[in-house]
Scaffold this motif. Structure first.
Motif, PDB file in Angstrom:
ATOM      1  N   SER A 249       0.772  -8.101   3.025  1.00  0.00           N
ATOM      2  CA  SER A 249       0.815  -6.632   3.110  1.00  0.00           C
ATOM      3  C   SER A 249      -0.598  -6.728   4.272  1.00  0.00           C
ATOM      4  O   SER A 249      -0.632  -5.504   4.939  1.00  0.00           O
ATOM      5  N   ALA A 250      -1.578  -7.337   4.293  1.00  0.00           N
ATOM      6  CA  ALA A 250      -2.899  -6.998   5.207  1.00  0.00           C
ATOM      7  C   ALA A 250      -2.214  -7.165   6.698  1.00  0.00           C
ATOM      8  O   ALA A 250      -2.885  -6.835   7.693  1.00  0.00           O
ATOM      9  N   TYR A 251      -1.060  -7.742   6.961  1.00  0.00           N
ATOM     10  CA  TYR A 251      -0.572  -7.940   8.431  1.00  0.00           C
ATOM     11  C   TYR A 251       0.166  -6.969   8.841  1.00  0.00           C
ATOM     12  O   TYR A 251       0.829  -7.044  10.011  1.00  0.00           O
ATOM     13  N   GLN A 252       0.414  -5.740   8.122  1.00  0.00           N
ATOM     14  CA  GLN A 252       1.446  -4.977   8.314  1.00  0.00           C
ATOM     15  C   GLN A 252       1.389  -4.273   9.644  1.00  0.00           C
ATOM     16  O   GLN A 252       2.199  -4.074  10.616  1.00  0.00           O
ATOM     17  N   ASP A 253       0.012  -3.538   9.952  1.00  0.00           N
ATOM     18  CA  ASP A 253      -0.264  -3.098  11.030  1.00  0.00           C
ATOM     19  C   ASP A 253      -0.517  -3.704  12.081  1.00  0.00           C
ATOM     20  O   ASP A 253      -0.108  -3.423  13.132  1.00  0.00           O
ATOM     21  N   LYS A 254      -0.997  -4.938  12.004  1.00  0.00           N
ATOM     22  CA  LYS A 254      -0.995  -5.893  13.112  1.00  0.00           C
ATOM     23  C   LYS A 254       0.441  -6.059  13.568  1.00  0.00           C
ATOM     24  O   LYS A 254       0.457  -6.462  14.659  1.00  0.00           O
ATOM     25  N   LEU A 255       1.410  -6.309  12.920  1.00  0.00           N
ATOM     26  CA  LEU A 255       2.919  -6.966  13.002  1.00  0.00           C
ATOM     27  C   LEU A 255       3.317  -5.592  13.821  1.00  0.00           C
ATOM     28  O   LEU A 255       3.883  -5.776  15.100  1.00  0.00           O
ATOM     29  N   LEU A 256       3.173  -4.295  13.504  1.00  0.00           N
ATOM     30  CA  LEU A 256       3.791  -3.150  14.155  1.00  0.00           C
ATOM     31  C   LEU A 256       2.976  -3.055  15.462  1.00  0.00           C
ATOM     32  O   LEU A 256       3.703  -2.659  16.360  1.00  0.00           O
ATOM     33  N   ASP A 257       1.826  -3.557  15.686  1.00  0.00           N
ATOM     34  CA  ASP A 257       1.122  -3.393  16.841  1.00  0.00           C
ATOM     35  C   ASP A 257       1.715  -4.290  17.732  1.00  0.00           C
ATOM     36  O   ASP A 257       1.925  -3.950  19.086  1.00  0.00           O
ATOM     37  N   PHE A 258       1.713  -5.398  17.319  1.00  0.00           N
ATOM     38  CA  PHE A 258       2.463  -6.699  18.096  1.00  0.00           C
ATOM     39  C   PHE A 258       3.718  -6.232  18.608  1.00  0.00           C
ATOM     40  O   PHE A 258       4.222  -6.444  19.771  1.00  0.00           O
ATOM     41  N   TYR A 259       4.673  -5.812  17.777  1.00  0.00           N
ATOM     42  CA  TYR A 259       6.244  -5.226  18.173  1.00  0.00           C
ATOM     43  C   TYR A 259       6.023  -4.083  19.215  1.00  0.00           C
ATOM     44  O   TYR A 259       6.933  -4.446  20.197  1.00  0.00           O
ATOM     45  N   GLU A 260       5.167  -3.323  18.950  1.00  0.00           N
ATOM     46  CA  GLU A 260       5.052  -2.312  20.208  1.00  0.00           C
ATOM     47  C   GLU A 260       4.731  -2.737  21.346  1.00  0.00           C
ATOM     48  O   GLU A 260       5.358  -2.417  22.398  1.00  0.00           O
ATOM     49  N   LYS A 261       3.845  -3.825  21.366  1.00  0.00           N
ATOM     50  CA  LYS A 261       3.384  -4.279  22.728  1.00  0.00           C
ATOM     51  C   LYS A 261       4.380  -5.411  23.415  1.00  0.00           C
ATOM     52  O   LYS A 261       4.255  -5.618  24.698  1.00  0.00           O
ATOM     53  N   ASN A 262       5.203  -5.588  22.452  1.00  0.00           N
ATOM     54  CA  ASN A 262       6.249  -6.798  22.826  1.00  0.00           C
ATOM     55  C   ASN A 262       7.544  -6.531  22.315  1.00  0.00           C
ATOM     56  O   ASN A 262       8.265  -7.248  21.595  1.00  0.00           O
TER      57      ASN A 262
ATOM     58  N   LYS B 123       8.043  -1.247   8.420  1.00  0.00           N
ATOM     59  CA  LYS B 123       7.247   0.195   8.344  1.00  0.00           C
ATOM     60  C   LYS B 123       7.690   0.823   6.976  1.00  0.00           C
ATOM     61  O   LYS B 123       6.737   1.454   6.139  1.00  0.00           O
ATOM     62  N   MET B 124       8.625   0.084   6.324  1.00  0.00           N
ATOM     63  CA  MET B 124       8.888   0.377   4.873  1.00  0.00           C
ATOM     64  C   MET B 124       7.639  -0.109   4.076  1.00  0.00           C
ATOM     65  O   MET B 124       7.523   0.468   2.774  1.00  0.00           O
ATOM     66  N   GLY B 125       6.897  -0.909   4.235  1.00  0.00           N
ATOM     67  CA  GLY B 125       5.742  -1.475   3.622  1.00  0.00           C
ATOM     68  C   GLY B 125       5.975  -2.793   3.159  1.00  0.00           C
ATOM     69  O   GLY B 125       6.979  -3.214   2.694  1.00  0.00           O
ATOM     70  N   LEU B 126       4.919  -3.767   3.472  1.00  0.00           N
ATOM     71  CA  LEU B 126       5.094  -5.178   3.087  1.00  0.00           C
ATOM     72  C   LEU B 126       4.313  -5.342   1.858  1.00  0.00           C
ATOM     73  O   LEU B 126       3.197  -4.755   1.736  1.00  0.00           O
ATOM     74  N   LYS B 127       4.734  -6.255   0.903  1.00  0.00           N
ATOM     75  CA  LYS B 127       4.160  -6.489  -0.317  1.00  0.00           C
ATOM     76  C   LYS B 127       3.846  -8.181  -0.103  1.00  0.00           C
ATOM     77  O   LYS B 127       4.338  -8.766   0.626  1.00  0.00           O
ATOM     78  N   ASP B 128       2.770  -8.458  -0.890  1.00  0.00           N
ATOM     79  CA  ASP B 128       2.372  -9.826  -0.649  1.00  0.00           C
ATOM     80  C   ASP B 128       3.576 -10.710  -1.023  1.00  0.00           C
ATOM     81  O   ASP B 128       4.044 -10.495  -1.990  1.00  0.00           O
ATOM     82  N   LEU B 129       3.446 -12.114  -0.465  1.00  0.00           N
ATOM     83  CA  LEU B 129       4.488 -12.953  -0.598  1.00  0.00           C
ATOM     84  C   LEU B 129       4.051 -14.073  -1.463  1.00  0.00           C
ATOM     85  O   LEU B 129       2.942 -14.715  -1.131  1.00  0.00           O
ATOM     86  N   SER B 130       4.858 -14.405  -2.313  1.00  0.00           N
ATOM     87  CA  SER B 130       4.930 -15.645  -3.078  1.00  0.00           C
ATOM     88  C   SER B 130       5.153 -16.656  -2.290  1.00  0.00           C
ATOM     89  O   SER B 130       6.297 -16.806  -1.642  1.00  0.00           O
ATOM     90  N   ILE B 131       4.364 -17.828  -2.282  1.00  0.00           N
ATOM     91  CA  ILE B 131       4.563 -19.181  -1.397  1.00  0.00           C
ATOM     92  C   ILE B 131       4.488 -20.369  -2.050  1.00  0.00           C
ATOM     93  O   ILE B 131       4.616 -21.492  -1.513  1.00  0.00           O
ATOM     94  N   THR B 132       4.306 -20.270  -3.319  1.00  0.00           N
ATOM     95  CA  THR B 132       4.383 -21.435  -4.157  1.00  0.00           C
ATOM     96  C   THR B 132       5.313 -21.417  -5.377  1.00  0.00           C
ATOM     97  O   THR B 132       5.420 -20.280  -5.967  1.00  0.00           O
TER      98      THR B 132
END
Length: 620
Positions: A164-177, A195-204
């Motif tokens: 979730s902490a990377y949602q805005d960074k990802l959207l900004d990256f998509y816009e620029k690329n 844009k619908m919102g990202l939740k933290d991801l279980s990785i173990t």
């Protein structure tokens, strides 16, 4: 040399390779060959994903350890890639020790950064897809939105990645690329999802142990996607040795079903690792077979091994890359594959090479010399234009359009022959003009051998051998029409053989056996009385008959009856003859008609009427 890094997804070892696996890998191989043709320093990676609950469960069912199952299945992929002549530079397995170490280093790096934390997870999980889904994605039926299977409600301790902490960074990256995700429709899907919102991801996970242990908490194994995606950096050194010279990847080829993991999770992981992001993630569609979804129950799963045993592997490559725009769903049909072989590869490509080399052998003893002057540079200009178009298409991974332009050039070269009429130039004694035409055809074939090499490597190699050129030159060599002063061609065989479709062949044979009612009624069958019979001199088989067929004068008829009847046995018989055949001469005797007889092995019997009727009576 410019570096160029290409990857396929790493294929899950829960099944044998099918058309989808080969499609992605052939696309990546074609791009790798093309970039090498341009002179780039290519690193091409493929491999297998071998961890996860699904593998552990499947292995247990057949009495193997997960590693034993993986060792067995991975060989199927390696053998197929060898059969298809895939030119990958590395093959990674997620069970390789260097990969395990890299995953643990990456996990610890992000954990220390504060983007991984321990918590408790409760959610809907699909074991076959190794994926969690939100309530919004699955709806009321609680089935997987990808494979349709029932989901399991999972509750367990887990480490989470702060997606979730990377949602805005990802959207900004998509816009620029905006070309990060290809095709555009998939790019828009990814942006909408984020844009619908990202939740933290279980990785173990703690409910199974077939995976890479968390370095500081071995009760947990790393969740398959955090593990699998890191193969792209572990395979090139995991920040060591030549890593910085190769990373970032220029293109990840993936199926559309795993796009989210590559276009959302993967760039977020890389941001957390403080690593540059890949330049492109290219998602292709799914394959159906004759309009139906592939399934084991329907028995219509396309086995690439079977296809390249039945057809040239170049033809299989050509069909997959030519028939469907990369990114869209495609339909596989053997009938259409055969049509492509016969039309494009035999009629256009193979025919151009064959007729050109034939004329070179016939008109110049197989030797080509550069003329002193060139009066028509149409093909040279067209070759240059064709390369620019191909380059433009492959920059955005449009393999089908690149092939269309290449084969348009092949058609233009065929048309050049028709327009120039080398045979007429030879008859008119115009040797200088003829020499120019043959040289320009040779230069065109050289260009084709180069530009088609990434797509049809076997045909290109065979073609180069016939032209007497190396098949490992760079593109400038093939584009230069005038860099060959003299050459000697060595024609050997053909590039592709015509294939007759089974159903067409059977229908053709059946059709040839049948005649229409109109055709049947055109045959005039009449009763004839044998008036005289005698042997034909110097013939072991023929008898000459004089027959009454109801006409003013008797007819002469010659028939192969000598082995079965004595002449006197035939006189007085009422036989059936075909009355409207054109006359034919046998042993110098004109025969007007054909009698009907039945033959069974060595026995032959004349067809006669049951009781005498008037000669000339029609058979109906």
């Amino acid at each position: 040399m410019k570096k160029y890094y290409i990857t396929t997804p790493i294929y899950y070892v829960n099944d044998v390779p099918h058309i989808g696996h080969s499609y992605t890998t052939l696309a990546a191989d074609t791009l790798a060959r093309y970039r090498r043709l341009l002179g780039d320093d290519v690193f091409f990676l493929t491999g297998t994903d071998e961890h996860g609950q699904k593998i552990q469960k499947a292995a247990k069912e057949i009495g193997l350890t997960p590693k034993q199952l993986a060792d067995k299945v991975v060989e199927n992929f390696k053998k197929l890639w060898k059969k298809l002549d895939i030119t990958n530079d590395a093959f990674i397995r997620t069970t390789d020790e260097y990969h395990k170490k890299c995953v643990q280093e990456a996990f610890e790096y992000i954990y220390k950064k504060g983007d991984i934390y321990k918590g408790e997870y409760e959610g809907w999980y699909c074991i076959p897809c190794e994926s969690y889904y939100s309530e919004i994605e699955i709806g009321e039926d609680k089935t997987c939105p990808v494979c349709g299977r029932k989901l399991d409600l999972v509750k367990e301790e887990s480490y989470f990645f702060k997606l979730s902490a990377y949602q805005d960074k990802l959207l900004d990256f998509y816009e620029k690329n905006p070309d990060f995700v290809i095709p555009e429709t998939r790019y828009n899907e990814i942006k909408s999802f984020v844009k619908m919102g990202l939740k933290d991801l279980s990785i173990t996970r703690t409910s199974f142990d077939w995976g890479i242990p968390v370095p500081f908490d071995d009760k947990h194994v790393v969740y398959v996607w955090f593990d699998a995606l890191l193969n792209y950096v572990s395979a090139i050194g995991c920040r060591k040795n030549e890593f910085d010279n190769i990373w970032p990847a220029d293109v990840h080829f993936v199926g559309k079903d795993i796009l989210r993991f590559h276009a959302v999770y993967w760039p977020a992981f890389l941001m957390a690792l403080d690593l540059p992001l890949p330049k492109h993630v290219v998602a292709h569609g799914w394959w159906t077979v004759d309009g139906k979804k592939m399934s084991k129950s329907l028995g219509n799963v396309v086995d690439p091994n079977e296809m390249i045993e039945k057809y040239p592997r170049d033809a299989y490559r050509y069909f997959l890359l030519r028939n469907v725009p990369f990114g869209l769903d495609g339909d596989f049909s053997e009938r259409e594959l055969i049509e492509r072989i016969n039309s494009d590869l035999v009629n256009d490509f193979g025919n151009l090479l064959n007729r050109s080399l034939t004329m070179m052998e016939k008109y110049s003893a197989g030797k080509i010399k550069r003329p002193q002057a060139i009066s028509d540079e149409t093909l040279r200009s067209l070759a240059s234009e064709t390369f620019e178009k191909v380059k433009k298409h492959l920059d955005v991974f449009r393999f089908d359009e690149a092939l269309i332009d290449i084969f348009d050039f092949i058609k233009a070269a065929n048309k050049y022959i028709t327009v120039k009429e080398p045979w007429t130039l030879k008859k008119q004694g115009k040797e200088d003009e003829l020499g120019e035409v043959l040289y320009m055809l040779y230069a065109s074939l050289k260009f084709i051998a180069g530009i088609v090499r990434p797509f049809l490597p076997d045909a290109a190699a065979k073609m180069s051998q016939m032209l007497g050129i190396r098949d490992d030159e760079k593109i400038d060599y093939y584009l230069d029409f005038y860099n060959i002063d003299e050459a000697e061609i060595k024609r050997s065989g053909i590039l592709f053989e015509r294939i007759e479709q089974k159903e067409k062949k059977e229908k053709k044979e059946e059709k040839e056996k049948r005649i229409s009612i109109d055709e049947f009624f055109n045959v005039q069958l009449k009763v004839a009385k044998v008036l005289e019979a005698e042997a034909v001199e110097k013939s072991k088989k023929l008898l000459k008959l004089k027959i009454d067929i109801g006409e003013k004068k008797p007819r002469t008829l010659v028939a192969g009856l000598k082995e079965f009847y004595k002449p006197e046995e035939l006189v007085g018989k009422y036989i059936i003859v075909v009355a409207n055949l054109k006359p034919a001469k046998l042993m110098g005797i004109e025969s007007n008609g054909m009698l009907l007889a039945a033959k069974d092995g060595e026995n032959l019997a004349l067809l006669t009427v049951e009781k005498p009727v008037k000669p000339g009576a029609s058979i109906s």
